[in-house]
Every structure is written in structure tokens, then in C-alpha cells.
Design a protein around this motif. Sequence first.
Motif, PDB file in Angstrom:
ATOM      1  N   MET A  57       0.823  -1.200   0.000  1.00 46.06           N
ATOM      2  CA  MET A  57       0.000   0.000   0.000  1.00 46.06           C
ATOM      3  C   MET A  57       0.866   1.262   0.000  1.00 46.06           C
ATOM      4  N   ALA A  58       2.009   1.188   0.685  1.00 48.09           N
ATOM      5  CA  ALA A  58       2.889   2.358   0.718  1.00 48.09           C
ATOM      6  C   ALA A  58       3.460   2.654  -0.663  1.00 48.09           C
ATOM      7  N   ILE A  59       3.810   1.616  -1.395  1.00 48.99           N
ATOM      8  CA  ILE A  59       4.339   1.826  -2.746  1.00 48.99           C
ATOM      9  C   ILE A  59       3.255   2.434  -3.632  1.00 48.99           C
ATOM     10  N   ALA A  60       2.031   1.916  -3.539  1.00 49.80           N
ATOM     11  CA  ALA A  60       0.929   2.475  -4.327  1.00 49.80           C
ATOM     12  C   ALA A  60       0.670   3.925  -3.928  1.00 49.80           C
ATOM     13  N   GLY A  61       0.692   4.206  -2.633  1.00 47.05           N
ATOM     14  CA  GLY A  61       0.488   5.575  -2.165  1.00 47.05           C
ATOM     15  C   GLY A  61       1.537   6.531  -2.685  1.00 47.05           C
ATOM     16  N   GLN A  62       2.762   6.032  -2.798  1.00 51.47           N
ATOM     17  CA  GLN A  62       3.845   6.885  -3.288  1.00 51.47           C
ATOM     18  C   GLN A  62       3.628   7.286  -4.743  1.00 51.47           C
ATOM     19  N   PHE A  63       3.128   6.367  -5.539  1.00 53.54           N
ATOM     20  CA  PHE A  63       2.951   6.642  -6.963  1.00 53.54           C
ATOM     21  C   PHE A  63       1.596   7.272  -7.287  1.00 53.54           C
ATOM     22  N   LEU A  64       0.551   6.900  -6.547  1.00 57.27           N
ATOM     23  CA  LEU A  64      -0.783   7.411  -6.841  1.00 57.27           C
ATOM     24  C   LEU A  64      -1.051   8.786  -6.222  1.00 57.27           C
ATOM     25  N   ALA A  65      -0.390   9.082  -5.101  1.00 53.82           N
ATOM     26  CA  ALA A  65      -0.604  10.370  -4.435  1.00 53.82           C
ATOM     27  C   ALA A  65       0.728  10.939  -3.971  1.00 53.82           C
ATOM     28  N   PRO A  66       1.641  11.249  -4.888  1.00 57.48           N
ATOM     29  CA  PRO A  66       2.979  11.691  -4.485  1.00 57.48           C
ATOM     30  C   PRO A  66       3.004  13.021  -3.726  1.00 57.48           C
ATOM     31  N   ASP A  67       2.002  13.878  -3.923  1.00 58.20           N
ATOM     32  CA  ASP A  67       1.985  15.169  -3.239  1.00 58.20           C
ATOM     33  C   ASP A  67       1.188  15.139  -1.945  1.00 58.20           C
ATOM     34  N   GLN A 122       0.186   7.314   6.612  1.00 59.54           N
ATOM     35  CA  GLN A 122       1.209   6.308   6.877  1.00 59.54           C
ATOM     36  C   GLN A 122       1.574   5.543   5.600  1.00 59.54           C
ATOM     37  N   PHE A 123       0.743   5.649   4.579  1.00 59.33           N
ATOM     38  CA  PHE A 123       1.013   4.976   3.313  1.00 59.33           C
ATOM     39  C   PHE A 123       1.596   5.920   2.271  1.00 59.33           C
ATOM     40  N   THR A 124       1.983   7.123   2.699  1.00 61.28           N
ATOM     41  CA  THR A 124       2.634   8.071   1.796  1.00 61.28           C
ATOM     42  C   THR A 124       3.977   8.464   2.400  1.00 61.28           C
ATOM     43  N   HIS A 125       4.883   8.895   1.555  1.00 59.86           N
ATOM     44  CA  HIS A 125       6.227   9.225   2.005  1.00 59.86           C
ATOM     45  C   HIS A 125       6.719  10.475   1.299  1.00 59.86           C
ATOM     46  N   LEU A 126       7.792  11.045   1.837  1.00 55.54           N
ATOM     47  CA  LEU A 126       8.342  12.280   1.295  1.00 55.54           C
ATOM     48  C   LEU A 126       9.142  12.074   0.023  1.00 55.54           C
ATOM     49  N   GLY A 127       9.351  10.863  -0.358  1.00 50.39           N
ATOM     50  CA  GLY A 127      10.113  10.561  -1.558  1.00 50.39           C
ATOM     51  C   GLY A 127      10.551   9.114  -1.532  1.00 50.39           C
ATOM     52  N   MET A 128      11.285   8.733  -2.545  1.00 52.74           N
ATOM     53  CA  MET A 128      11.704   7.339  -2.670  1.00 52.74           C
ATOM     54  C   MET A 128      12.675   6.916  -1.571  1.00 52.74           C
ATOM     55  N   ALA A 129      13.542   7.809  -1.111  1.00 56.30           N
ATOM     56  CA  ALA A 129      14.473   7.458  -0.029  1.00 56.30           C
ATOM     57  C   ALA A 129      13.705   7.158   1.249  1.00 56.30           C
ATOM     58  N   HIS A 130      12.720   8.002   1.570  1.00 62.03           N
ATOM     59  CA  HIS A 130      11.887   7.809   2.757  1.00 62.03           C
ATOM     60  C   HIS A 130      11.123   6.489   2.647  1.00 62.03           C
ATOM     61  N   LEU A 131      10.526   6.245   1.499  1.00 60.46           N
ATOM     62  CA  LEU A 131       9.802   4.995   1.263  1.00 60.46           C
ATOM     63  C   LEU A 131      10.742   3.803   1.385  1.00 60.46           C
ATOM     64  N   GLY A 132      11.913   3.887   0.778  1.00 59.37           N
ATOM     65  CA  GLY A 132      12.871   2.794   0.833  1.00 59.37           C
ATOM     66  C   GLY A 132      13.322   2.468   2.247  1.00 59.37           C
ATOM     67  N   LEU A 133      13.601   3.499   3.041  1.00 51.84           N
ATOM     68  CA  LEU A 133      14.008   3.278   4.433  1.00 51.84           C
ATOM     69  C   LEU A 133      12.906   2.593   5.223  1.00 51.84           C
ATOM     70  N   ASN A 134      11.673   3.049   5.058  1.00 50.53           N
ATOM     71  CA  ASN A 134      10.557   2.467   5.803  1.00 50.53           C
ATOM     72  C   ASN A 134      10.293   1.027   5.362  1.00 50.53           C
TER      73      ASN A 134
END
Length: 176
Positions: free
Chosen positions: A1-11, A31-43
Motif C-alpha cells: 500500500m505504501a508503494i501504491a500511495g507513493q505513486f498514486l498520491a505523491p503530493d 502512513q502509506f505516503t512518504h516524502l520521496g523514494m528514499a523515505h519509502l525505501g528506508l521504511n
Amino acid sequence: MAIAGQFLAPDFPQQGLDLIDSFFIYALLAQFTHLGMAHLGLNLAGLALLSWGFSGLRSNREWLWIQAGSLVWVAFYVAAIEPLDWYCGLSGALHFQFAACLLLALFRSPNNLHKTWPLWVLAAGLLLKLLLEWSSGHHTDALVGGPIAYEAHRGGAFGGLLAGIVILLRRRGPTS
């Protein structure tokens, strides 16, 4: 869900939701969105380590309960106990999951310090990390590109401790 959130709602992390008036719902979704790919990757790396590292000392049912409970608890915590104006990412939920799984591991491992010392080192490391965060004040982490929500870390670890205690007490109670 976090990966989908990153791509579907990046802002989403920067804009939030204007459609609802509930910070609890906002924090739950954030919790399913992140500040960018680095943040998503760390989580996601943290989630993978937790999933693998404690897999032998908890059941799949407990893991599911811990994961679902962590998301709801952290949203409640940052909305009601230590209110934040803004939040995104899984770090609070990861602290919850780590604390719960660590407590289960400590109580389910052989009572032999020679074999459990790594768990005690992890427990001391978590406590030290939370104490350092408590005294450091807010700042922006250049790697994730935004502010670190120490409140979510504290709340997550506290909630995980409570969840671990509940799981241990339920396992010791009478069985049907």
C-alpha cells in the motif's frame, strides 16, 4: 500500500487532505505516503527486517494483529495524545512493531543471557534512541527530505509495548 500511495498520491504528504476534518483519518492514510523514494525505501527496508528478524518468535496471527494495531494506534496517538499538525510515513508504526516483537522475543526466548544478549542490546538501543530523540528537538532529515516525527516514534514504541503485554497475557490466559 505504501508503494501504491507513493505513486498514486505523491503530493499527499505536502498537501494533506482537504476533504475531511479528521486528523486521525489523515494520519491513518498518511502512513502509506512518504516524502520521496528514499523515505519509502528506508521504511520498507525497516518493515522487511522486522518481518524477517522476528518471524520465529511470533505467530502469523500475532504479526497481522501487530501490523494493523500499529497503524491505528499511531494515527490515534498523533491525533489525540501528542497531537501533530502534519505526519506521513511508517516510522511510528515500525517503532510499534519493533517494540511489540522485541518484547515477545525477550519473553519467548530461552532464559539464557548467553543466547538472548542481542535482544537486550536491541532493547537498550531502542531506549537510547528514544531518549536521544526526546532531547534533540525537531529538525529536518536531509535523507528523507522532511521533518522527523519523534512523537510518532515515542507513541509507536509505547503502543508496541502495550500490545506486546496484551499478547503475552492472552497467551498465558485460559484456552478454550
